[in-house]
Structures are given as structure tokens and as C-alpha cells.
Design a protein around this motif. Structure first.
Motif, PDB file in Angstrom:
ATOM      1  N   TYR A   1       3.958  -7.247   7.355  1.00  0.00           N
ATOM      2  CA  TYR A   1       4.031  -7.623   5.946  1.00  0.00           C
ATOM      3  C   TYR A   1       4.277  -6.421   5.035  1.00  0.00           C
ATOM      4  O   TYR A   1       4.602  -6.596   3.859  1.00  0.00           O
ATOM      5  N   ARG A   2       4.099  -5.202   5.549  1.00  0.00           N
ATOM      6  CA  ARG A   2       4.337  -4.007   4.742  1.00  0.00           C
ATOM      7  C   ARG A   2       5.791  -3.575   4.871  1.00  0.00           C
ATOM      8  O   ARG A   2       6.396  -3.723   5.936  1.00  0.00           O
ATOM      9  N   PRO A   3       6.372  -2.999   3.811  1.00  0.00           N
ATOM     10  CA  PRO A   3       7.720  -2.421   3.940  1.00  0.00           C
ATOM     11  C   PRO A   3       7.712  -1.313   4.985  1.00  0.00           C
ATOM     12  O   PRO A   3       6.702  -0.609   5.156  1.00  0.00           O
ATOM     13  N   THR A   4       8.813  -1.136   5.681  1.00  0.00           N
ATOM     14  CA  THR A   4       8.867  -0.116   6.736  1.00  0.00           C
ATOM     15  C   THR A   4       8.851   1.286   6.160  1.00  0.00           C
ATOM     16  O   THR A   4       8.393   2.217   6.799  1.00  0.00           O
ATOM     17  N   SER A   5       9.363   1.463   4.938  1.00  0.00           N
ATOM     18  CA  SER A   5       9.366   2.790   4.318  1.00  0.00           C
ATOM     19  C   SER A   5       8.094   2.985   3.505  1.00  0.00           C
ATOM     20  O   SER A   5       7.492   2.027   3.031  1.00  0.00           O
ATOM     21  N   GLY A   6       7.692   4.252   3.359  1.00  0.00           N
ATOM     22  CA  GLY A   6       6.508   4.554   2.562  1.00  0.00           C
ATOM     23  C   GLY A   6       5.257   4.594   3.407  1.00  0.00           C
ATOM     24  O   GLY A   6       5.082   3.814   4.341  1.00  0.00           O
ATOM     25  N   ARG A   7       4.368   5.524   3.082  1.00  0.00           N
ATOM     26  CA  ARG A   7       3.135   5.704   3.839  1.00  0.00           C
ATOM     27  C   ARG A   7       2.004   4.961   3.144  1.00  0.00           C
ATOM     28  O   ARG A   7       1.778   5.121   1.954  1.00  0.00           O
ATOM     29  N   ALA A   8       1.279   4.164   3.917  1.00  0.00           N
ATOM     30  CA  ALA A   8       0.129   3.463   3.357  1.00  0.00           C
ATOM     31  C   ALA A   8      -1.079   4.383   3.352  1.00  0.00           C
ATOM     32  O   ALA A   8      -1.266   5.170   4.275  1.00  0.00           O
ATOM     33  N   PRO A   9      -1.936   4.289   2.320  1.00  0.00           N
ATOM     34  CA  PRO A   9      -3.129   5.128   2.294  1.00  0.00           C
ATOM     35  C   PRO A   9      -4.127   4.770   3.393  1.00  0.00           C
ATOM     36  O   PRO A   9      -4.999   5.547   3.716  1.00  0.00           O
ATOM     37  N   ILE A  10      -3.985   3.564   3.957  1.00  0.00           N
ATOM     38  CA  ILE A  10      -4.887   3.146   5.025  1.00  0.00           C
ATOM     39  C   ILE A  10      -4.133   2.182   5.931  1.00  0.00           C
ATOM     40  O   ILE A  10      -3.393   1.307   5.462  1.00  0.00           O
ATOM     41  N   LYS A  11      -4.273   2.358   7.235  1.00  0.00           N
ATOM     42  CA  LYS A  11      -3.584   1.475   8.172  1.00  0.00           C
ATOM     43  C   LYS A  11      -4.289   0.123   8.229  1.00  0.00           C
ATOM     44  O   LYS A  11      -5.496   0.012   8.002  1.00  0.00           O
ATOM     45  N   GLU A  12      -3.505  -0.886   8.635  1.00  0.00           N
ATOM     46  CA  GLU A  12      -4.001  -2.254   8.585  1.00  0.00           C
ATOM     47  C   GLU A  12      -5.197  -2.488   9.497  1.00  0.00           C
ATOM     48  O   GLU A  12      -6.156  -3.191   9.124  1.00  0.00           O
TER      49      GLU A  12
END
Length: 718
Positions: A164-175
């Protein structure tokens, strides 16, 4: 069938519970992975339902190995043709640790690949192809001491990548870490009781989506039910389709019945836009409310229904952010106390002091790793009896000396003793910048320097055998005691960690703050910066040396090599010398010029030369003569601006001989360095009159210091 599942550190116990609920048996916990047994249906369920695992592996080999050749033979003996055809592509990942023969993960992966390829070549005279980007299947190996595990990655990707997350960009926390936090905070049970859920610093919305998934009991794999095991020869397509259909039917039913409220907010509009995209991708737009809101100026109404707040506030990941982030946590605490009375709350952060700044007592804590960052999850009951007024580091804590540890009491007494010992010396010599403490107690390994009404603390890097928690507690006590005794707020204390210096590291910027202050020393003034660089701009241990040079400077030609910020040149100029100041750094030369201006010294007649001092010495041979020289080189340097490295012990003869070539026959060279084990070469002792005068140049506040200069007076033989 045997499997193993990898997971983030700190999640192992939760993963065992999850796998057990799916029907796994004979579970064994290892660092970052769980070994378990079950049938093919369990494997499919683990890939589809696991919220916590990174990867699920079918274990093909779990044995001891005695050598690299033994590992090769055992991997080669696996019946790979039962699992994959030669036409299918593959890649091998490996982890190697605690094995003297197989020290590198890359080497382990290479050997496993060789054994697998040779299996097909020996039997079919063909070999499968490696595809690192998009293989049909992934092989994974763990070498842990003598134990070897080899498995097939059933999913073919990390399961935290729900889809559900875009492939680009770093999330501050993994799912999967987000799911672990929610489980630790009790959300699975609270959601069943109808609790609301709120993340007031929701960022891109990961915690919100995971919270909805848990409340709906949604299998995370439903977002992207495509896995590598579909390329596996033993794959049972009918069983898999039945497993997916059952999960989808159950989720659709649960989603219709959900009545929880989910509210996310953030002050950053761009984050909210991305959160909207994430929520839209997850098809949860009808369940999650988003609001642009700064917690310092709330727009949401006070919550009257019961609920759970979970959030991942920002960390201070860069030097100089601590004060700003600390204030954010104070504001966050006030927001929770005003809006969420009676709720449960959970926050994850990398520093205990940030959690304390919220002013709420935590009843439970759990350790996690957020990527490479050590973090802790704090659980709170949001009730009046659990609130307290958080410590404000911008004012002196009136209770700083209450409940001190035995070690901190000893530290306090030692600093008081040092204050008393130095009191008369400081007054008689008009000294306001001095060393108050220098690792006098081994457990409290730091230096405390006073600059007028400011304090600069440098912590020596603790030994590796000292736990990080212990080292941090001791450093906090140093700051607390210093603040209390000197009545300076903790927020105004400049704090740095001092490590073994390598090359020009000591000259690197430590903070982005451009804060220059003026300090007084023996009637002169200097600019210092306690925040931006490791060193402050004024070496306090050379206070007496500077005064000695000033006393001898009248009508002299003075040379200052490796001049840093030119403080010795200022003293020499005030004493009546014409000065030449040489340093490689333009920043420090400009700093030196400002120091001249600060003391009303016209720079006309004084030289400021930006150059590599070693190169400048070569060029000055036979061209210049000086009556008085101060030479204070670094112990070691490999600056990018230098063609070669410099080592003061190794290169002393060449350095001093060339410097003495510039010294008048009746002149004096003061040579200083900070290398404790320095020994003057016999060759120099035979060429010149050499006298060590360290005792004469050390001020009283440095006589017991563990890191101070050594100094020699060098003259031509008569």
C-alpha cells in the motif's frame, strides 16, 4: 516440514505468538529469526497472515559444518531439482558470523551458489542463471558458528512491503515494526472493545493503516497476494487459492462490521498528502480521518470516548537538534494530557530523556530496533496520577542535588574540591577560562572547561565494555552536577563526545550553530565557538605559554606555525612583535584576524598566510628569518589539502630542522605537541640546544590533566 522466519530485533517473542496462533509447532527462538515446523498450509498462512515477519523460509538444510568444503558438499547434496527447473533464475543471500573459515557473508553466498550450480551441471550439463534484480526464487543461507541453515525464501520479498506504500521514499517506520508496536500497546484487544485510535504525528500514515488492518483482522498479504512459492515445483495452487479466498472473505465481513474511529493528524502538509495516497491505496479512506494539525495549536476536539494513541515522534538524529526535539516532546505530553484523558498511549523514541520530557510516568517499556537505531516503546495510562512536571533544561533545576547516586555525589565533591583549589589562582591571575575537571574519577570520563559564564563538556568515548546505558547515565550525571554547581541551565552547556582523533577529524564541524562568544583571558579577548567545532578556538592549556611569548615579543619578528585561530599571535602582537601567522584553514585565519580586531590590533604589518605549513616551510628556506617562533603541529594529519600524511614523531627531524633554519642565531623556538609518548630524536639533541619546559608552561588547572601539551625550548648552539 521445517521453516524459519526472520524479523526485526525485539520482535522475536511476538512472532512466536503469531506463528503459534497460525498452527506452528516446535518453535525455537534465535536472534532475529524463529525456527518452526508445520505443513504446507501453514507456510502459505505464514506468508499471507504474518504482520511481523520479514521473510519466511522453507528450510532445506540445518546441519553442522566443519569446513568450507564440508559446506559445499552439503549444499550440493540438496535435491535442488525437486524444487526448481534449470530454466528458472535464482539469487543467493547469506549471513556469516562466528566462523573462522567463513568470515564474510559474500564468500558464504558465493560458495552456496557454486554448490547449487554444480548440482545442475553434474546432472544435466547445464546451469541455471543468476538474476539479482528479479529472480524466480531466492536462496538464503545462515552460517552461525558451525551451524548452517539453507532455505528457500517462500515470499521472495520482505513481508513488511505490504503493497500500500509508494515504492519511492523512505518510511520513518517499517510496516511490520509498526504492527509490533500496536500489538505491544494492546491494540488487538482494545480494538475489539471499540476503542478509537489516534496518531497525532502520523507522518505518512503507516500506523493508521496497520491499526485498521489489525481491527479488521486483515491478512497483510491480501494487498499483494503474489509470492515466489508460485514458481516452486511443490506449489499447491488449489490450496493457495483456497487460503487466499478464505482470508479475503473474512476480511470483507470484518470490515463491514468495524465501528472504531481512526484519526490521524500532522502539521506537515506534504506528509499528509502522502498519507492520503497510502490510505487510498489501502482502500481505507472511509475508515480513517486525516486532519492538518500542529499539536501545539490543536484543532481536534478533546476525546471523550476511550481510545489508544500510538505515535512515532521525530528523533534527534543530527547534532544540534536535541533542544528542538526536547521541546516537541514537552508539547506532545501537554497535548496528550489535554486531549486524551483516560486513554492508553504508546510512543517509540531513541532517547529516554525525550520520553521523560512528556511528563507522564510509563508503566511498561519494550526495546526495539527502528532500522539501525536503538529505540524503546513506552506505554502510558493517561491519568492525572501519572502526570508530573517535566524537567526544564532551560532553567537550573532547583533539586539538582536530590537523590544523586553515590558516584554523582563523589563527582560533586571532586568538582567542589577543584573549585576551592583553583579559587585564589584564578583571582590573582585574572583567569576566567579554565579547566575545572579532567576525568578525575575514571567512571566519569570527561573534561569540564569554563569559559567566563559558559561551560563546555567533552566526554571521552567510553570503553567498549561499558554498556551504552551506563555511559549515558554517567554523562547525564556530569551535566546535571555541573549545571547545579555552576548554576548554568543544562540547555546552555555545550556538550560533545571526544574520540580518538584521526587525521583532520579534530577540525570537523560538530554542529551547524554559528554561535561565537567573546571571552576574556589575562586582559585580552578572544572569540570562541563552543558548539560548532570539536575544539573551541582557544587552547586553555597554552595560557602560560602565550604569556611567556608576550613577555619576550617586544620588537621581535614572530612566526606562528599551525597557528589555529591565532591566539598566540595576538599575545605576541600585544607584546610588540611583528607577526606571521600560518595555517592551512581559511576559516581559522579569518578567525585569527577577527581576534586581532577584537583586541584593537591593526593588521597592517602583520602577515596571515593560508598554506600547508610543511609546504610553506620548504618555500621559506633561505628567504625569511624570525627571532621568536611558536610551532604547535598536530599529532597526525592526513588532510585532503596535504599531499602526504604527517606524523609528529616520525617527521619531527625534518620539521624542526627546517623551522630552525628560519630562526635567528640568537632566537628561540617554542615547540609543542600533544602526543603523550613523544620522544625527541637524538639527532636533534646533537644539533641544537633542547630543553623540555613543559612544567613551566602548564597552568595549575592542567597539571593533573590526562591530555595536555608537552613543550620544548629549542635554540641554536653558540
Amino acid at each position: 516440514m521445517q521453516f524459519y522466519a526472520s524479523c526485526p530485533k525485539g520482535v522475536e517473542a511476538l512472532l512466536i505468538e503469531e506463528l503459534t496462533s497460525l498452527g506452528a509447532t516446535n518453535l525455537k527462538e534465535h536472534p532475529s529469526h524463529i525456527v518452526f515446523e508445520g505443513d504446507l498450509e501453514l507456510a502459505y498462512k505464514a506468508c499471507l497472515y504474518s504482520r511481523l515477519a520479514n521473510r519466511i523460509y522453507l528450510c532445506l538444510l540445518d546441519e553442522e559444518i566443519n569446513s568450507v568444503e564440508d559446506m559445499y558438499q552439503k549444499v550440493n547434496s540438496i535435491e535442488w531439482s525437486w524444487h526448481f527447473d534449470m530454466q528458472q533464475t535464482f539469487v543467493v543471500d547469506a549471513i556469516a558470523r562466528k566462523n573462522s573459515d567463513i568470515r564474510h557473508s559474500g564468500f558464504a553466498a558465493q560458495k552456496v551458489k557454486d554448490a547449487l550450480v554444480d548440482y545442475y551441471k553434474d546432472r544435466y550439463e547445464q546451469r541455471p542463471s543468476v538474476d539479482k534484480d528479479n529472480p524466480d526464487y531466492r536462496i538464503h543461507a545462515i552460517v552461525n558458528g558451525r551451524q548452517l541453515k539453507v532455505g528457500i525464501d517462500l515470499a521472495g520479498r520482505s513481508l513488511h512491503q505490504r503493497g500500500y506504500r509508494p515504492t519511492s521514499g523512505r518510511a520513518p517506520i517499517k510496516e511490520n515494526l509498526a504492527a509490533a508496536l500496536l500489538i505491544r500497546a494492546g491494540w488487538p484487544e482494545l480494538s475489539k472493545q471499540g476503542y478509537s485510535f489516534h496518531d497525532p504525528m502520523c507522518g505518512t500514515g503507516t500506523l493508521l493503516v496497520e491499526a485498521v488492518m489489525i481491527a479488521c483482522d486483515m491478512a497483510p498479504g491480501l494487498f499483494n497476494p503474489s509470492f515466489s512459492f508460485e514458481n516452486w515445483k511443490q506449489h499447491d495452487a488449489e490450496l493457495w487459492q483456497t487460503t487466499v479466498a478464505t482470508a479475503r472473505r473474512q476480511f470483507n465481513k470484518n470490515k463491514l462490521a468495524i465501528n472504531n474511529r481512526f484519526i490521524g493528524s500532522d502539521s506537515h502538509r506534504k506528509s499528509l498528502e502522502l498519507a492520503k495516497e497510502v490510505i487510498r491505496n489501502a482502500d481505507f479512506g472511509d475508515l480513517i480521518e486525516l486532519k492538518e494539525q500542529d499539536i501545539r495549536r490543536p484543532k481536534l476536539e478533546v476525546f471523550n470516548e476511550p481510545g489508544l494513541l500510538v505515535s512515532n515522534p521525530p528523533y534527534a538524529e543530527r547534532l544540534g537538534e536535541e533542544d528542538e526535539v526536547m521541546q516537541l516532546y514537552r508539547d506532545f505530553g501537554e497535548y496528550i494530557k489535554s486531549h486524551c484523558i483516560g486513554w492508553q498511549a504508546a510512543i517509540i523514541t531513541n532517547e529516554p530523556v525525550f520520553a521523560k520530557a512528556m511528563g507522564m510516568r510509563s508503566h511498561k517499556q519494550y526495546k526495539f530496533k527502528n532500522g539501525a537505531i536503538d529505540c524503546q516503546l513506552y506505554l502510558f495510562d493517561v491519568k492525572d496520577e501519572n502526570f508530573y512536571k517535566p524537567f526544564d533544561p532551560t532553567v537550573v533545576n532547583p533539586d539538582w542535588d536530590k537523590n544523586l547516586s553515590d558516584g554523582a555525589v563523589m563527582l560533586k565533591n571532586r568538582i567542589i574540591k577543584n573549585q576551592q583549589r583553583l579559587k585564589s589562582y584564578l583571582k590573582q591571575n585574572d583567569v576566567t577560562c579554565y579547566r575545572l575537571y579532567d576525568a578525575d574519577l575514571p567512571e566519569y570520563s570527561a573534561v569540564i572547561d569554563v569559559y567566563d559564564d559558559m561551560v563546555h563538556i567533552q566526554e571521552y568515548a567510553p570503553p567498549k565494555d561499558i554498556p551504552a546505558k551506563v555511559a549515558q547515565r554517567r554523562l547525564n550525571e556530569i551535566v546535571r552536577v555541573t549545571s547545579g554547581l555552576l548554576q548554568i541551565p543544562e540547555a546552555e552547556i555545550a556538550l560533545k563526545q571526544r574520540q580518538r582523533q584521526k587525521g583532520d577529524w579534530q577540525y570537523q564541524k560538530q554542529s551547524e550553530e554559528e554561535q561565537f562568544q567573546v571571552v576574556n583571558e589575562q586582559g585580552l579577548q578572544f572569540y570562541v565557538n563552543l558548539n560548532r567545532y570539536l575544539d573551541t578556538g582557544l587552547f586553555l592549556d597554552h595560557r602560560k605559554t602565550r604569556k611567556m611569548i608576550m613577555a619576550e615579543a617586544k620588537e621581535k619578528r614572530f612566526l606562528n606555525l599551525f597557528a589555529y585561530t591565532g591566539s598566540v599571535s595576538v599575545y605576541a602582537a600585544k607584546g610588540g612583535a611583528k607577526t606571521t601567522t600560518v595555517d592551512m584553514s581559511k576559516t581559522y585565519l579569518n578567525w585569527a584576524i577577527k581576534n586581532f580586531g577584537l583586541n584593537n590590533i591593526p593588521i597592517y604589518g602583520h602577515e596571515f598566510i593560508q598554506s600547508d605549513c610543511l609546504q610553506w616551510l620548504d618555500e621559506a628556506q633561505g628567504q625569511r628569518t624570525y627571532d621568536l617562533i611558536f610551532l604547535d603541529p598536530p599529532t597526525f594529519s592526513n588532510s585532503k589539502r596535504m599531499d602526504t600524511t604527517f606524523d609528529v614523531q616520525r617527521d619531527q627531524v625534518d620539521l624542526i630542522e627546517k623551522t630552525m633554519n628560519l630562526l635567528d642565531s640568537k632566537g628561540k623556538l617554542y615547540f609543542s605537541n600533544n602526543f603523550k609518548k613523544f620522544e625527541m630524536e637524538k639527532e636533534l639533541l646533537e644539533m641544537f640546544e633542547v630543553q623540555e619546559i613543559t612544567a613551566r608552561t602548564l597552568p595549575i588547572d592542567f597539571q593533573k590533566s590526562r591530555n595536555h601539551h608537552r613543550c620544548w625550548l629549542i635554540q641554536h648552539k653558540s
